[in-house]
Design a protein around this motif. Structure first.
Motif, short mmCIF file in Angstrom:
data_model
loop_
_atom_site.label_atom_id
_atom_site.label_comp_id
_atom_site.label_asym_id
_atom_site.label_seq_id
_atom_site.Cartn_x
_atom_site.Cartn_y
_atom_site.Cartn_z
N TYR A 11 49.79 45.82 27.59
CA TYR A 11 48.47 45.40 27.99
C TYR A 11 47.56 46.97 27.98
O TYR A 11 47.79 47.90 28.10
CB TYR A 11 48.47 45.35 30.07
CG TYR A 11 46.97 44.52 30.27
CD1 TYR A 11 46.63 43.18 30.12
CD2 TYR A 11 46.20 45.38 30.60
CE1 TYR A 11 46.04 42.70 30.91
CE2 TYR A 11 45.32 44.56 31.25
CZ TYR A 11 45.19 43.55 31.49
OH TYR A 11 43.62 42.82 31.60
N PRO A 13 43.54 48.11 28.33
CA PRO A 13 42.71 47.47 29.46
C PRO A 13 41.88 46.31 29.04
O PRO A 13 40.98 46.81 27.25
CB PRO A 13 41.86 49.11 29.55
CG PRO A 13 42.61 49.81 29.15
CD PRO A 13 43.91 49.54 28.10
N PRO A 14 41.30 45.66 28.99
CA PRO A 14 39.90 44.69 28.69
C PRO A 14 38.92 45.79 28.72
O PRO A 14 37.98 47.21 28.94
CB PRO A 14 39.39 43.66 29.89
CG PRO A 14 40.01 44.45 30.42
CD PRO A 14 41.22 45.67 31.16
N ILE A 15 37.86 45.27 28.01
CA ILE A 15 36.24 45.58 27.28
C ILE A 15 35.47 46.03 28.65
O ILE A 15 34.88 47.75 28.53
CB ILE A 15 34.88 44.45 26.54
CG1 ILE A 15 36.57 45.06 25.63
CG2 ILE A 15 34.24 45.50 26.15
CD1 ILE A 15 35.37 43.56 24.21
N TRP A 16 35.62 45.72 29.71
CA TRP A 16 34.47 45.53 30.90
C TRP A 16 35.50 47.04 31.61
O TRP A 16 34.60 48.26 31.97
CB TRP A 16 34.70 44.62 32.02
CG TRP A 16 35.71 44.36 32.59
CD1 TRP A 16 36.67 43.38 32.59
CD2 TRP A 16 36.53 45.13 33.51
NE1 TRP A 16 38.24 43.42 33.03
CE2 TRP A 16 37.74 44.25 33.95
CE3 TRP A 16 35.79 45.58 35.11
CZ2 TRP A 16 38.85 45.29 34.91
CZ3 TRP A 16 37.16 46.34 35.64
CH2 TRP A 16 38.31 45.68 35.70
N LEU A 17 36.41 46.86 31.63
CA LEU A 17 37.58 47.96 32.04
C LEU A 17 37.03 49.32 31.64
O LEU A 17 36.88 50.68 31.85
CB LEU A 17 38.73 47.93 32.74
CG LEU A 17 39.49 49.15 33.29
CD1 LEU A 17 38.93 49.65 34.91
CD2 LEU A 17 40.88 48.81 32.91
N ARG A 18 37.62 49.73 30.04
CA ARG A 18 37.59 50.69 29.07
C ARG A 18 35.72 50.93 28.87
O ARG A 18 35.27 52.17 29.10
CB ARG A 18 37.39 49.97 28.11
CG ARG A 18 39.13 50.09 27.45
CD ARG A 18 38.42 49.97 25.81
NE ARG A 18 38.89 48.02 25.67
CZ ARG A 18 39.26 47.32 24.56
NH1 ARG A 18 38.61 48.08 23.68
NH2 ARG A 18 39.26 46.29 24.27
N ILE A 150 46.92 51.64 29.86
CA ILE A 150 45.93 50.88 31.43
C ILE A 150 45.87 52.27 33.08
O ILE A 150 45.36 52.46 33.13
CB ILE A 150 46.59 49.89 31.86
CG1 ILE A 150 45.16 49.06 32.40
CG2 ILE A 150 47.37 49.16 32.18
CD1 ILE A 150 44.85 47.44 33.10
N ILE A 397 46.26 43.96 37.31
CA ILE A 397 46.07 42.42 35.79
C ILE A 397 46.98 41.73 36.64
O ILE A 397 47.64 41.10 36.09
CB ILE A 397 46.28 43.21 34.75
CG1 ILE A 397 47.87 44.31 34.64
CG2 ILE A 397 45.28 44.46 34.44
CD1 ILE A 397 48.51 44.89 33.76
N ARG A 404 44.33 40.14 42.89
CA ARG A 404 43.77 40.70 42.12
C ARG A 404 42.91 41.24 42.00
O ARG A 404 42.00 42.11 41.82
CB ARG A 404 44.05 40.11 39.82
CG ARG A 404 43.12 40.74 38.63
CD ARG A 404 43.51 39.87 37.69
NE ARG A 404 42.93 38.66 37.40
CZ ARG A 404 43.11 37.64 37.49
NH1 ARG A 404 44.48 37.74 37.71
NH2 ARG A 404 42.66 36.17 37.86
N GLN A 408 41.55 44.85 43.25
CA GLN A 408 40.21 45.28 41.99
C GLN A 408 39.06 45.74 43.14
O GLN A 408 38.05 46.74 42.75
CB GLN A 408 39.32 44.14 41.15
CG GLN A 408 40.19 43.97 40.08
CD GLN A 408 40.03 42.74 39.28
OE1 GLN A 408 38.98 42.04 39.38
NE2 GLN A 408 40.38 42.46 37.97
#
Length: 533
Positions: A11, A13-18, A150, A397, A404, A408
């Motif tokens: 996994y 990290p998605p864009i928002w998390l990055r 992640i 995740i 989740r 978060q």
């Protein structure tokens, strides 16, 4: 468990998390360098500068505490590199009086100040720069330990806005450097075990030596690593065990010169650590440990009367976060044990437990409060942060929507608490790690006088506190310092005469001739007035 580890490893990290992590990293860098000279230059930091100057405490007292009236700024030579003393004198000052602090950091700061100046901001800036190495250090450690990007990124985010690490990144002491050597040493060890390369074991040996030359408690860390290596190798004399023993021995061999210095200075070390030897009740110790753990994630509720310019009583509600943070930490270790795999949880448990346990047992059995000083148990806090990062990375995740969203939200609360803490602390003149909390007020009172004289002695902690005051007193301030029980002959030419933290005997003698007036409540400062007036 295997599936969970596999998912984490794959996994990214998605864009928002990055995007969030990048913002937090920028904020973390900003908080490390913003307002470097705002907080009080503390008692301990003043001793750092004394060692850098090459003078010993004994020399400083002999030359300055002689009853003569001298300008505060003229004493600055004992707080910066100078032509009278060289690098060898800096090392000798530590060896003779302060051998429990190895010389690596002090040598680095001396060269730094010689190149860039001796202001408070410049002196602290080296620690801030060194602290940036913790970001790649913890990222590398997480990749080696969890094989999860992640988890590594969340660890970087938590570290960047941790109020505890930001505080020590802005302090002219060796603990930020120690943090970096812990991270790099841990990552190098895990990689050397995994790949078995002689070069990697050589890198680990270097980190052992650097860590020892940074702080003596690194010896506990080396023992913890040894227990981990022997345990995962099932107490067999494998290649990894042999390589660990050789590398660690090489690191300690490089440290032998300072080990001999420490042994030679044991009596001096004992005399300088008496303040940490008073026995504390178990309830006081436990309460302190819990509070210190909370400072890793949140530290914005310490509103006290000694923060006159930080009038934020509305943030006192933050104290309610302490039990929640404790629950989070305890649950993260339970989760790690159940889900992390033996090699992962064993490393974090030993890293967190053994160095801290050695100090805690000393406090419980012998008596003392070393374990209440969070800088001494940084390996434990590294383990806690890794455990919490693993929990958050795994749960945000989760395949279950409710779980989740809940985790978060927890991560947002943790991150927000860290950012608020750093923002509040950045505006304060002092904080819990500084001590001498009234000194900023004392300095303002003295500096406002037209032609002030500050009188004090070598009583208690005055030597370090007075060196601290030197950095912020105006040029017009004169000082008259004596070695007790000597009573100074006070000139009559000053508009205001102040007395700083005298002993009872010193006060009694002065009260025969002068009237001592408290400058403000809870102060260690008095104004002297002739009784005839």
């Amino acid at each position: 468990m295997i599936n969970r580890q596999s998912v984490l490893a794959k996994y990214f990290p998605p864009i928002w998390l990055r995007f969030l992590i990048i913002i937090l990293l920028i904020l973390g860098i900003f908080f490390r360098f913003a307002y470097l000279d705002r907080k009080l230059y503390s008692h301990d930091e003043a001793y750092t500068s004394l060692r850098i100057s090459g003078y010993t405490k004994t020399e400083f007292v002999q030359k300055v505490f002689n009853g003569c009236v001298v300008a505060a700024r003229d004493i600055q030579k004992y707080q910066q590199p100078n032509s009278e003393k060289g690098l060898i004198d800096t090392i000798n000052s530590l060896a003779v009086e302060d051998a429990q602090h190895p010389p690596l950091y002090y040598v680095m700061v001396r060269f730094w100040m010689q190149c860039f100046g001796n202001s408070v901001a410049t002196t602290r800036s080296l620690s801030a720069i060194i602290s940036l190495l913790a970001f790649p250090g913890i990222y590398w450690l997480c990749l080696e330990l969890f094989q999860s990007s992640i988890t590594a990124w969340i660890s970087v985010a938590l570290l960047s806005i941790s109020p505890f690490y930001v505080l020590y990144a802005q302090e002219a002491r060796e603990f930020g450097l120690w943090m970096v050597t812990i991270l790099l040493g841990s990552a190098a060890l895990l990689r050397a075990i995994r790949l078995g390369s002689k070069q990697l074991w050589g890198v680990y040996a270097v980190t052992v030596a650097l860590s020892l030359y940074t702080f003596l408690f690194s010896g506990f860390l080396a023992i913890a690593y040894g227990i981990y290596v022997f345990t995962i190798e099932r107490f067999r004399f494998t290649k990894s065990v042999k390589a660990y023993l050789i590398a660690t021995s090489a690191g300690f061999l490089a440290f032998v010169p300072w080990i001999l210095t420490v042994i030679h200075s044991l009596s001096e070390i004992e005399s300088t650590t008496t303040t940490a030897q008073s026995r504390q009740s178990v309830s006081v110790l436990v309460s302190g440990w819990i509070s210190n753990i909370s400072y890793l994630f949140a530290d914005f509720w310490r509103y006290e009367p000694f923060f006159p310019d930080l009038n934020l009583p509305v943030l006192r509600w933050g104290r309610f976060l302490i039990p929640l943070i404790l629950i989070l930490v305890v649950y993260s270790f339970l989760f790690l044990y159940r889900q992390g795999g033996k090699r992962v949880w064993l490393f974090i448990f030993i890293l967190s437990g053994l160095p801290a346990l050695a100090i805690i047992l000393s406090d419980l059995i012998i008596g003392g409060k070393l374990s209440l000083r969070p800088r001494y148990v940084i390996p434990c806090y590294v383990g806690i942060q890794l455990s919490v990062a693993y929990l958050l990375a795994t749960q945000i995740i989760s395949s279950k929507l409710i779980a989740r969203k809940f985790w978060q939200l927890v991560m947002i609360v943790v991150i927000s608490s860290g950012v608020i803490s750093c923002a509040v602390s950045s505006q304060a003149e002092t904080w819990w790690n500084k001590g001498s909390h009234f000194n900023p007020i004392i300095v303002r009172i003295i500096n406002q006088a037209n032609h002030p004289l500050l009188i004090s002695s070598n009583y208690s902690f005055n030597i370090g506190d007075l060196m601290s005051l030197i950095h912020v007193l105006d040029e017009k301030v004169q000082m008259q310092l004596v070695i007790e029980p000597t009573i100074p002959n006070i000139p009559d030419s000053f508009s205001d005469v102040f007395l700083y933290n005298p002993s009872k005997i010193f006060r009694y003698e002065l009260e025969k001739k002068y009237k001592l007036v408290d400058v403000f409540e809870y102060s260690r400062l008095w104004r002297l007035e002739h009784k005839s007036s």
